[in-house]
Scaffold this active site. Structure first.
Site, PDB file in Angstrom:
ATOM      1  N   THR A 118       9.223  31.450 -74.130  1.00  0.00           N
ATOM      2  CA  THR A 118       9.432  32.365 -75.235  1.00  0.00           C
ATOM      3  C   THR A 118       9.288  33.788 -74.706  1.00  0.00           C
ATOM      4  OG1 THR A 118       8.645  33.011 -77.412  1.00  0.00           O
ATOM      5  CG2 THR A 118       6.979  32.211 -75.904  1.00  0.00           C
TER       6      THR A 118
ATOM      7  N   GLU B  38       6.116  28.158 -79.994  1.00  0.00           N
ATOM      8  CA  GLU B  38       4.735  27.676 -79.866  1.00  0.00           C
ATOM      9  C   GLU B  38       4.399  26.569 -80.862  1.00  0.00           C
ATOM     10  OE1 GLU B  38       5.795  30.724 -79.839  1.00  0.00           O
ATOM     11  OE2 GLU B  38       4.579  32.045 -78.589  1.00  0.00           O
TER      12      GLU B  38
ATOM     13  N   LYS C 198      15.643  40.695 -82.669  1.00  0.00           N
ATOM     14  CA  LYS C 198      16.241  39.367 -82.724  1.00  0.00           C
ATOM     15  C   LYS C 198      17.686  39.499 -83.175  1.00  0.00           C
ATOM     16  CE  LYS C 198      14.479  34.802 -83.132  1.00  0.00           C
ATOM     17  NZ  LYS C 198      13.779  33.808 -83.881  1.00  0.00           N
TER      18      LYS C 198
ATOM     19  N   TRP D 157      16.206  36.639 -78.636  1.00  0.00           N
ATOM     20  CA  TRP D 157      15.384  37.826 -78.429  1.00  0.00           C
ATOM     21  C   TRP D 157      16.049  38.824 -77.494  1.00  0.00           C
ATOM     22  CZ3 TRP D 157      11.934  38.173 -81.863  1.00  0.00           C
ATOM     23  CH2 TRP D 157      11.101  37.110 -82.219  1.00  0.00           C
TER      24      TRP D 157
HETATM   25  P1  AMP Z   1      11.090  31.763 -81.314  1.00  0.00           P
HETATM   26  O1  AMP Z   1       9.803  31.475 -80.646  1.00  0.00           O
HETATM   27  O2  AMP Z   1      12.119  32.380 -80.427  1.00  0.00           O
HETATM   28  O3  AMP Z   1      11.622  30.572 -82.009  1.00  0.00           O
HETATM   29  O4  AMP Z   1      10.833  32.875 -82.422  1.00  0.00           O
HETATM   30  C1  AMP Z   1       9.833  32.715 -83.384  1.00  0.00           C
HETATM   31  C2  AMP Z   1       9.829  33.897 -84.310  1.00  0.00           C
HETATM   32  O5  AMP Z   1      11.081  33.993 -85.005  1.00  0.00           O
HETATM   33  C3  AMP Z   1       8.789  33.793 -85.395  1.00  0.00           C
HETATM   34  O6  AMP Z   1       7.507  34.179 -84.932  1.00  0.00           O
HETATM   35  C4  AMP Z   1       9.358  34.730 -86.452  1.00  0.00           C
HETATM   36  O7  AMP Z   1       9.071  36.088 -86.143  1.00  0.00           O
HETATM   37  C5  AMP Z   1      10.856  34.526 -86.304  1.00  0.00           C
HETATM   38  N1  AMP Z   1      11.304  33.549 -87.300  1.00  0.00           N
HETATM   39  C6  AMP Z   1      11.458  32.211 -87.162  1.00  0.00           C
HETATM   40  N2  AMP Z   1      11.903  31.641 -88.295  1.00  0.00           N
HETATM   41  C7  AMP Z   1      12.019  32.640 -89.214  1.00  0.00           C
HETATM   42  C8  AMP Z   1      12.428  32.714 -90.572  1.00  0.00           C
HETATM   43  N3  AMP Z   1      12.823  31.650 -91.252  1.00  0.00           N
HETATM   44  N4  AMP Z   1      12.397  33.930 -91.166  1.00  0.00           N
HETATM   45  C9  AMP Z   1      12.022  35.034 -90.505  1.00  0.00           C
HETATM   46  N5  AMP Z   1      11.635  35.031 -89.201  1.00  0.00           N
HETATM   47  C10 AMP Z   1      11.632  33.856 -88.567  1.00  0.00           C
END
Ligand code: AMP
Length: 549
Positions: free
Chosen positions: A180, A324, A434, A439
């Protein structure tokens, strides 16, 4: 107890025994490919035999740089079931990050799609790839590229029988890995044990998860390199559902065709994908009669998308999760007593990130470490824990210190919780951007921009964009007398050298000063409030990449 622990093996065993003829379908570089659980299970054993013959043993990591297809799915069970670890690598990352990730994970074998081989060759560095003994190109030939030790998939498995016997594994055996990105730009490795993947799978299948069963036809559009395509390949196998993999760079017409032709009932991906499909549906006849629900996550599901799919008779399940958390943490189901409220009130609830999935616990704490009330107003950082939530990063003691509080994972997401227990994300504690579900590290871009000697300060922030969620915009303080047009050109050229196109800021705006916090740091919050107007990026539509998400 070894042999009876919570592992992935029984999921494959059951699917093979109970649903031998249920299909696994993939759109690939070579056209549509169809197999069944019976054929798939044989292929998985054959692949495990080939991996063993290549020297892969218990605890070794097997990297994949692949889109969503049947061969990628084979690695999903082959590596974990033999006691190795499946390490999915995001091909959209800059070369330097791929080098860091491969070196940090010490992958021994790396699978790569023919269409991504050039990307891997560009990232290939003999030092970083020192542990990699074999690169397997998922196809019948090896492209003419500088990829030492490359072999094509067919040759790799040639002569192997399907008689591989799976070992008995303990639940704490590492089975998966995904990196991540954070604000620091150095990716952090999250490892999934057998037990974590098992428990995530079971929770995902429940009604309060995604409610999967054997009648479902599941098409993960979310990339398989992104937190195991949200665990769907495992969960679909657990219930004996049909798998549909959309392959490399599916566009909305590919998705529409697959939904119609294969009778997809459940699909999942980031909002960008569904905005594209809705646009396509406006101009084209698409039969969505089989499609029951779409899981939207990774970024907030826009209200308009929820309403438009409702009008089309397709339910949107809004889910939140993180690398995570393997990743499903909350899902926006309606509680029974809300079923009677009016439609607008229901949509308001479903726009939130939802209810915590059974098996997990969470709390929300303010800056003083006090738990906030569930009133829909007070906000704080979301902390979460449970059987499929990681308890530390691979080899990153400093991050383990800052990102965990005892058994709790600090998510970095700032949320409110309403009286009904619905979690809503109001902001992110960090400032990564994002875009299209991927990212972009603002800090990395800033570092390059500020390396230009006519730039005195620069901050990059995500500006809301209808299609991509966010797009980066650079705010720059130029040195006195600088030729601004030339400066923009030079800065973009510097970034272009190091980063993929879609990382490049859509706009470079000149400002007199970057607002600062009390401790002298750039205040991204203030920049966003003062300058980050969506009109800055509304006409920019970066024809980003070969992404499948
Ligand atoms: P990742 O580890 O790349 O999957 O990113 C996780 C992050 O994406 C989370 O900590 C949130 O900040 C964002 N995220 C994931 N799902 C959502 C959602 N449904 N709405 C808004 N932000 C989200």
């Amino acid at each position: 107890m070894a042999g009876y622990d919570q592992t992935l093996r029984p999921f494959l065993w059951r699917a093979e025994k109970l649903y031998p003829d249920r299909e696994i379908v993939a759109r690939t570089h070579e056209g549509m490919v169809r197999t069944t659980y019976a054929g798939y299970a044989d292929d998985v054993r054959r692949l495990a035999g080939a991996l063993e013959a290549a020297g892969v043993g218990r605890g070794d990591r097997v990297g994949t740089v692949c889109w969503n297809h049947d061969r990628h799915f084979e690695t999903y069970f082959a590596a974990p079931n033999m006691g190795a670890q499946l390490h999915t690598i995001n091909p959209l990352l800059p070369d330097k990050q791929i080098q860091y990730i491969v070196e940090d994970a010490a992958d021994t074998v790396v699978f790569v799609d023919p269409s991504l081989a050039e990307k891997l060759a560009s990232a290939y560095d003999p030092d970083a790839f020192g542990s990699v003994e074999r690169i397997v190109v998922v196809g019948s030939s090896v492209p003419d590229l500088d990829l030492p030790g490359a072999v094509d998939y067919e040759s790799f498995v040639a002569g192997r029988d399907a008689d591989y016997e799976w070992p008995e594994l303990p639940g704490d055996q590492p089975a998966g890995m995904c990196y991540t990105s954070g604000t620091t730009g150095r990716p952090k490795g999250v490892e999934y044990t057998q037990q974590m993947l098992w428990s995530h799978t079971m929770a995902e299948c429940t009604e309060m998860g995604l409610g999967l069963d054997s009648s479902d036809v599941v098409m993960p559009v979310v990339p398989m390199f992104h937190v195991n395509a949200w665990g769907l390949p495992f969960a679909t196998t657990a219930v004996g559902g049909k798998h549909v993999y959309p392959g490399p760079s599916p566009d909305p017409s590919d998705l529409a065709r697959l939904i119609e032709a294969e009778g997809v009932t459940v699909t999942a991906g980031v909002p960008t994908v569904w905005l594209g499909l809705l646009e396509y549906i406006e101009d084209n006849d698409v039969d969505l009669s089989a499609l029951d629900r779409i899981v939207i996550g990774g970024a907030a599901a826009p209200e308009s998308v929820i309403r438009q799919f409702d009008d089309l008779g397709v339910e949107v399940l809004h889910a939140w999760g993180m690398t995570e958390t393997a990743p499903i943490g909350t899902v926006g189901h309606l509680k029974p007593d809300l079923e009677d409220t009016d439609y607008d009130a229901q949509v308001e609830k479903r726009e939130k990130q939802g209810l915590v999935v059974p098996g997990l616990e969470f709390k929300v704490v303010d800056d003083d470490g006090e738990e906030t009330p569930w009133d829909g107003e007070a906000f704080g950082e979301l902390l979460i824990r449970g059987p499929w939530v990681t308890d530390g990063y691979h080899g990153r003691p400093e991050a383990n210190e800052s990102d965990f509080e005892g058994s709790w994972l600090r998510t970095g997401d700032i949320v409110t919780v309403d009286r009904d227990g619905y979690v809503e994300i109001v902001d992110r504690a960090d400032d990564v951007i994002k875009s299209g579900g991927e990212w972009i590290s603002s800090q990395e871009l800033e570092n390059v921009i500020m390396a230009h000697d006519e730039v005195s300060e620069a901050a990059v922030v995500g500006v809301p964009h209808e299609k991509w969620g966010e797009r980066p915009v650079a705010f720059v303080v130029a040195a006195e007398g600088a030729d601004r047009d030339r400066l923009v050109e030079e800065v973009l050229a510097m970034l272009d050298e190091e980063y993929p196109d879609w990382w490049l800021p859509d706009e470079v705006e000149f400002v007199d000063a970057i607002p600062k916090t009390a401790t002298g740091k750039f205040s991204k919050k203030d920049i966003r409030e003062e300058h980050a107007d969506p009109s800055l990026v509304e006409n920019s539509a970066p024809e980003r990449r070969e992404s499948g998400d």
